[in-house]
Design a protein around this motif. Structure first.
Motif, PDB file in Angstrom:
ATOM      1  N   LYS A  43       0.884  -1.341   0.118  1.00  0.00           N
ATOM      2  CA  LYS A  43      -0.043   0.082   0.147  1.00  0.00           C
ATOM      3  C   LYS A  43       0.714   1.319   0.080  1.00  0.00           C
ATOM      4  O   LYS A  43       1.837   1.388   0.857  1.00  0.00           O
ATOM      5  CB  LYS A  43      -1.008   0.137   1.143  1.00  0.00           C
ATOM      6  CG  LYS A  43      -2.045  -0.921   1.212  1.00  0.00           C
ATOM      7  CD  LYS A  43      -2.639  -1.046   2.539  1.00  0.00           C
ATOM      8  CE  LYS A  43      -3.649  -2.145   2.497  1.00  0.00           C
ATOM      9  NZ  LYS A  43      -4.329  -2.528   3.764  1.00  0.00           N
ATOM     10  N   THR A  45       1.290   5.146   0.743  1.00  0.00           N
ATOM     11  CA  THR A  45       0.740   6.325   1.296  1.00  0.00           C
ATOM     12  C   THR A  45       1.340   7.654   1.046  1.00  0.00           C
ATOM     13  O   THR A  45       0.871   8.465   1.374  1.00  0.00           O
ATOM     14  CB  THR A  45       0.816   6.022   3.152  1.00  0.00           C
ATOM     15  OG1 THR A  45       2.127   5.903   3.295  1.00  0.00           O
ATOM     16  CG2 THR A  45       0.167   4.680   3.603  1.00  0.00           C
ATOM     17  N   THR A  47       1.931  10.669  -0.925  1.00  0.00           N
ATOM     18  CA  THR A  47       1.110  11.143  -2.080  1.00  0.00           C
ATOM     19  C   THR A  47       1.940  12.218  -2.548  1.00  0.00           C
ATOM     20  O   THR A  47       2.515  13.128  -1.905  1.00  0.00           O
ATOM     21  CB  THR A  47      -0.155  11.588  -1.690  1.00  0.00           C
ATOM     22  OG1 THR A  47      -0.157  12.460  -0.391  1.00  0.00           O
ATOM     23  CG2 THR A  47      -1.184  10.566  -1.242  1.00  0.00           C
ATOM     24  N   THR A  53      -3.294   7.037  -5.567  1.00  0.00           N
ATOM     25  CA  THR A  53      -3.976   6.139  -4.894  1.00  0.00           C
ATOM     26  C   THR A  53      -3.033   5.412  -4.151  1.00  0.00           C
ATOM     27  O   THR A  53      -1.928   5.461  -4.470  1.00  0.00           O
ATOM     28  CB  THR A  53      -4.863   5.444  -5.736  1.00  0.00           C
ATOM     29  OG1 THR A  53      -4.154   4.495  -6.570  1.00  0.00           O
ATOM     30  CG2 THR A  53      -5.846   6.010  -6.400  1.00  0.00           C
ATOM     31  N   ASP A  54      -3.690   4.472  -3.058  1.00  0.00           N
ATOM     32  CA  ASP A  54      -2.638   3.483  -2.464  1.00  0.00           C
ATOM     33  C   ASP A  54      -2.502   2.301  -3.353  1.00  0.00           C
ATOM     34  O   ASP A  54      -1.691   1.536  -2.697  1.00  0.00           O
ATOM     35  CB  ASP A  54      -3.226   3.262  -1.132  1.00  0.00           C
ATOM     36  CG  ASP A  54      -4.423   2.267  -1.116  1.00  0.00           C
ATOM     37  OD1 ASP A  54      -4.866   1.942  -2.080  1.00  0.00           O
ATOM     38  OD2 ASP A  54      -4.634   1.847  -0.128  1.00  0.00           O
TER      39      ASP A  54
END
Length: 183
Positions: A43, A45, A47, A53-54
């Protein structure tokens, strides 16, 4: 056996891959049948722009040092290079092992995310990638890449196995063992 087991896992939903199958993420998968399971996917995180998006088509792999010892991912697509660089930065990746050529059998297998030695840096805002050195080891190349993000810089080593056949395995074992040792 591995292929049939993977198909069975997908069909039986033993390990769901709902995130990879979301409409907005489907275009980020190079192959429709190679997607990360939800429980082991990487994932993102970090940005860098508003619509990040993740999701990235990448999975954590267990090793002796824990459940997140390695990451396996596809070669980036033109529109996922930024996600790939975000992952390298966020997870502070030190070594990238690339087991494909950019082009194989006339098809693009990996979007280039690095410059070759003596080339201008590769820019994918907000990241810039420099090739500080490149050494040809026969079946593979070693590159020292420097990635910059917001005035910070990190170095990683790319081991690029250029003689891995598209549908098969290499003929010679020693170069693979050399690369693994260097890894």
């Amino acid at each position: 056996r591995l292929k049939s087991q993977s198909t069975r896992y997908r069909t039986d939903k033993t390990y769901p891959s709902k995130t990879a199958e979301k409409q907005e993420n489907i275009k980020k998968n190079r192959y429709k049948d190679i997607v990360p399971f939800d429980h082991s996917r990487v994932k993102l995180t970090l940005t860098t722009v508003k619509n990040d998006t993740d999701y990235i088509n990448a999975s954590f792999i267990k090793g002796v040092s824990g459940s997140r010892a390695y990451i396996a991912t596809q070669g980036p697509l033109p529109h996922t290079v930024l996600d790939f660089l975000r992952m390298l930065w966020e997870y502070n990746i030190k070594v990238v092992v690339m087991a494909c050529r950019e082009f194989e059998m006339g098809k693009k297998k990996c979007e280039r995310y690095w410059p070759q030695k003596q080339e201008q840096p590769f820019v994918c805002e907000p990241f810039t990638v420099y090739c500080d050195s490149e050494e040809n080891k026969g079946d593979y190349l070693t590159r020292v890449l420097r990635v910059t993000y917001r005035n910070c810089s990190r170095t990683l080593k790319q081991l690029h196995y250029v003689n891995w056949p598209d549908h098969g395995v290499p003929d010679s074992i020693p170069p693979i063992l050399e690369m693994l040792h260097e890894m």
